[in-house]
Enzyme design. Structure first.
Site, PDB file in Angstrom:
ATOM      1  N   ASP A 148       0.859  -1.292   0.014  1.00 19.52           N
ATOM      2  CA  ASP A 148       0.083   0.017   0.137  1.00 19.52           C
ATOM      3  C   ASP A 148       1.017   1.206   0.109  1.00 19.52           C
ATOM      4  OD1 ASP A 148      -2.371   1.432   0.100  1.00 19.52           O
ATOM      5  OD2 ASP A 148      -2.795   1.231   2.113  1.00 19.52           O
ATOM      6  N   GLY A 149       0.277   2.296  -0.596  1.00 19.11           N
ATOM      7  CA  GLY A 149       0.994   3.564  -0.539  1.00 19.11           C
ATOM      8  C   GLY A 149       1.535   4.118  -1.897  1.00 19.11           C
TER       9      GLY A 149
ATOM     10  N   TRP B 211       2.789   7.968  -2.421  1.00 19.67           N
ATOM     11  CA  TRP B 211       4.233   8.261  -3.072  1.00 19.67           C
ATOM     12  C   TRP B 211       4.229   9.348  -4.112  1.00 19.67           C
ATOM     13  CZ3 TRP B 211       7.042   7.700  -7.465  1.00 19.67           C
ATOM     14  CH2 TRP B 211       8.310   7.587  -7.155  1.00 19.67           C
TER      15      TRP B 211
ATOM     16  N   GLU C  97     -12.463  -5.045  -3.815  1.00 20.75           N
ATOM     17  CA  GLU C  97     -12.984  -3.521  -3.690  1.00 20.75           C
ATOM     18  C   GLU C  97     -12.170  -2.362  -4.670  1.00 20.75           C
ATOM     19  OE1 GLU C  97     -12.059  -5.529  -1.163  1.00 20.75           O
ATOM     20  OE2 GLU C  97     -14.296  -6.020  -0.874  1.00 20.75           O
ATOM     21  N   ASN C  98     -11.134  -3.049  -5.140  1.00 24.66           N
ATOM     22  CA  ASN C  98     -10.303  -2.114  -6.053  1.00 24.66           C
ATOM     23  C   ASN C  98     -10.939  -1.659  -7.368  1.00 24.66           C
ATOM     24  OD1 ASN C  98      -6.969  -3.087  -4.801  1.00 24.66           O
ATOM     25  ND2 ASN C  98      -8.136  -1.258  -4.168  1.00 24.66           N
TER      26      ASN C  98
ATOM     27  N   SER D 149      -7.875  -4.790   5.240  1.00 27.84           N
ATOM     28  CA  SER D 149      -8.512  -4.469   4.045  1.00 27.84           C
ATOM     29  C   SER D 149      -8.965  -5.676   3.384  1.00 27.84           C
ATOM     30  CB  SER D 149      -7.767  -3.555   2.950  1.00 27.84           C
ATOM     31  OG  SER D 149      -7.423  -2.271   3.665  1.00 27.84           O
TER      32      SER D 149
HETATM   33  C1  IPE Z   1      -5.273  -2.742   0.073  1.00 31.28           C
HETATM   34  O1  IPE Z   1      -4.864  -1.561  -0.175  1.00 31.28           O
HETATM   35  C2  IPE Z   1      -5.251  -3.554  -1.442  1.00 31.28           C
HETATM   36  C3  IPE Z   1      -4.053  -3.729  -2.011  1.00 31.28           C
HETATM   37  C4  IPE Z   1      -2.866  -3.413  -1.699  1.00 31.28           C
HETATM   38  C5  IPE Z   1      -3.977  -4.312  -3.415  1.00 31.28           C
HETATM   39  P1  IPE Z   1      -6.140  -0.362  -0.541  1.00 31.28           P
HETATM   40  O2  IPE Z   1      -5.616   1.084  -0.754  1.00 31.28           O
HETATM   41  O3  IPE Z   1      -7.227  -0.569  -1.555  1.00 31.28           O
HETATM   42  O4  IPE Z   1      -6.898  -0.470   1.028  1.00 31.28           O
HETATM   43  P2  IPE Z   1      -7.778   0.631   1.709  1.00 31.28           P
HETATM   44  O5  IPE Z   1      -8.908   1.111   0.846  1.00 31.28           O
HETATM   45  O6  IPE Z   1      -6.754   1.880   2.159  1.00 31.28           O
HETATM   46  O7  IPE Z   1      -8.319   0.024   2.904  1.00 31.28           O
HETATM   47  C1  IPE Z   2      -1.462   0.296  -3.237  1.00 31.65           C
HETATM   48  O1  IPE Z   2      -1.292   1.631  -3.420  1.00 31.65           O
HETATM   49  C2  IPE Z   2      -1.963  -0.333  -4.799  1.00 31.65           C
HETATM   50  C3  IPE Z   2      -2.877  -0.792  -4.939  1.00 31.65           C
HETATM   51  C4  IPE Z   2      -4.120  -0.813  -3.941  1.00 31.65           C
HETATM   52  C5  IPE Z   2      -3.376  -1.513  -6.364  1.00 31.65           C
HETATM   53  P1  IPE Z   2      -2.692   2.647  -3.486  1.00 31.65           P
HETATM   54  O2  IPE Z   2      -2.919   2.947  -4.794  1.00 31.65           O
HETATM   55  O3  IPE Z   2      -3.837   2.271  -2.613  1.00 31.65           O
HETATM   56  O4  IPE Z   2      -1.740   3.809  -2.730  1.00 31.65           O
HETATM   57  P2  IPE Z   2      -2.611   4.799  -1.622  1.00 31.65           P
HETATM   58  O5  IPE Z   2      -3.032   3.910  -0.501  1.00 31.65           O
HETATM   59  O6  IPE Z   2      -3.636   5.460  -2.211  1.00 31.65           O
HETATM   60  O7  IPE Z   2      -1.402   5.882  -1.246  1.00 31.65           O
HETATM   61 MG    MG Z   3      -4.102   2.193  -0.542  1.00 30.95          MG
END
Ligand code: IPE
Ligand code: IPE
Ligand code: MG
Length: 235
Positions: free
Chosen positions: A23-24, A28, A70-71, A191
């Protein structure tokens, strides 16, 4: 490179199976005033580093949360960019995995993906099926609730629903028990990731953003795991 101690709380054993909530990427990119997709691109480089490090550090299984059920709620262009990166990553890195004895496994419901992505995944699975080294599992359109519901349905179709009969139908049934879950980005939640498997896993929540993650973070996480004492309810 930080060394992994040979003795510690977990009977001196390092983890066999580590899972990571990557995550992040978005934060970044935002911190650098860059488009989110660049964060995802750099996230792929972190995946590459981490897979190499995991194999080098002797893990039996590495499970990576790449796309949750959920993505799909994200904007269409971001979902498309993630799919494109996934396809490109498998295509560019497959031969290195194959050469290094890594077996690629996918968990989650990939039937929702476009045919070209499914074909690339199927090819990668077939290409590495005979490998006996580390299992790299990628969670795609994965959600624990969906997984547990699917497993319970499969168990019910065969007979009694018990803890063991559900566990035997989970997507991870052929992997070693989950030892350690790492989440980057500072969020402290699962998550919808490996909730069943996490029942007695150790957890580590790191402030590093996923694109900055690498070998030393993984080595330090393993060292922290070794320092912990797992009790599984006993004493
Ligand atoms: C969890 O990250 C899913 C993945 C890393 C693929 P999210 O960014 O989707 O989770 P939430 O929405 O912050 O809980
Ligand atoms: C994780 O990074 C990648 C996926 C969930 C696919 P994010 O896209 O969730 O990054 P943040 O949480 O918005 O920083
Ligand atoms: Mg995220």
């Amino acid at each position: 490179m930080s060394a992994v101690p040979a003795t510690g709380g977990d009977n001196g054993h390092g983890p066999r199976h580590v899972a990571i909530i990557m995550d992040g990427n978005g934060r970044w990119a935002r911190r650098r005033h860059l488009p989110r997709v660049l964060g995802h691109q750099r996230g792929v480089e972190a995946v590459r580093r981490t897979v190499r490090a995991a194999a080098e550090l002797g893990l039996s299984a590495l499970t990576l949360y790449a796309f949750s059920t959920e993505n799909w709620r994200r904007p269409e262009d971001e979902v498309a960019a993630l799919m494109g990166l996934l396809k490109h990553f498998i295509q560019t890195d497959l031969e290195e995995f194959a050469r290094n004895g890594i077996r690629l496994k996918v968990i989650g419901d990939t039937s929702a993906f476009a045919p070209d992505i499914i074909a690339v995944i199927d090819h990668a699975r077939a290409r590495t099926a005979a490998n006996t080294g580390m299992v790299m599992t990628v969670a795609l359109n994965y959600g624990s609730r969906d997984e547990i519901a699917r497993a319970a349905r499969a168990a019910a179709a065969k007979g009694a629903i018990t803890v063991d009969s559900i566990a035997a139908e989970l997507d991870t049934a052929d992997l070693p028990p989950l030892d350690l879950i790492i989440r980057t980005s500072g969020e402290v939640r699962l998550s919808n990731f490996l909730m069943w498997q996490a029942a007695y896993a150790e957890m580590l929540f790191l402030d590093v953003l996923w694109p900055d993650f690498g070998h030393d973070h993984l080595a330090e996480a393993i060292a922290e795991y070794v320092r912990r004492e797992r009790r599984f309810g006993g004493r």
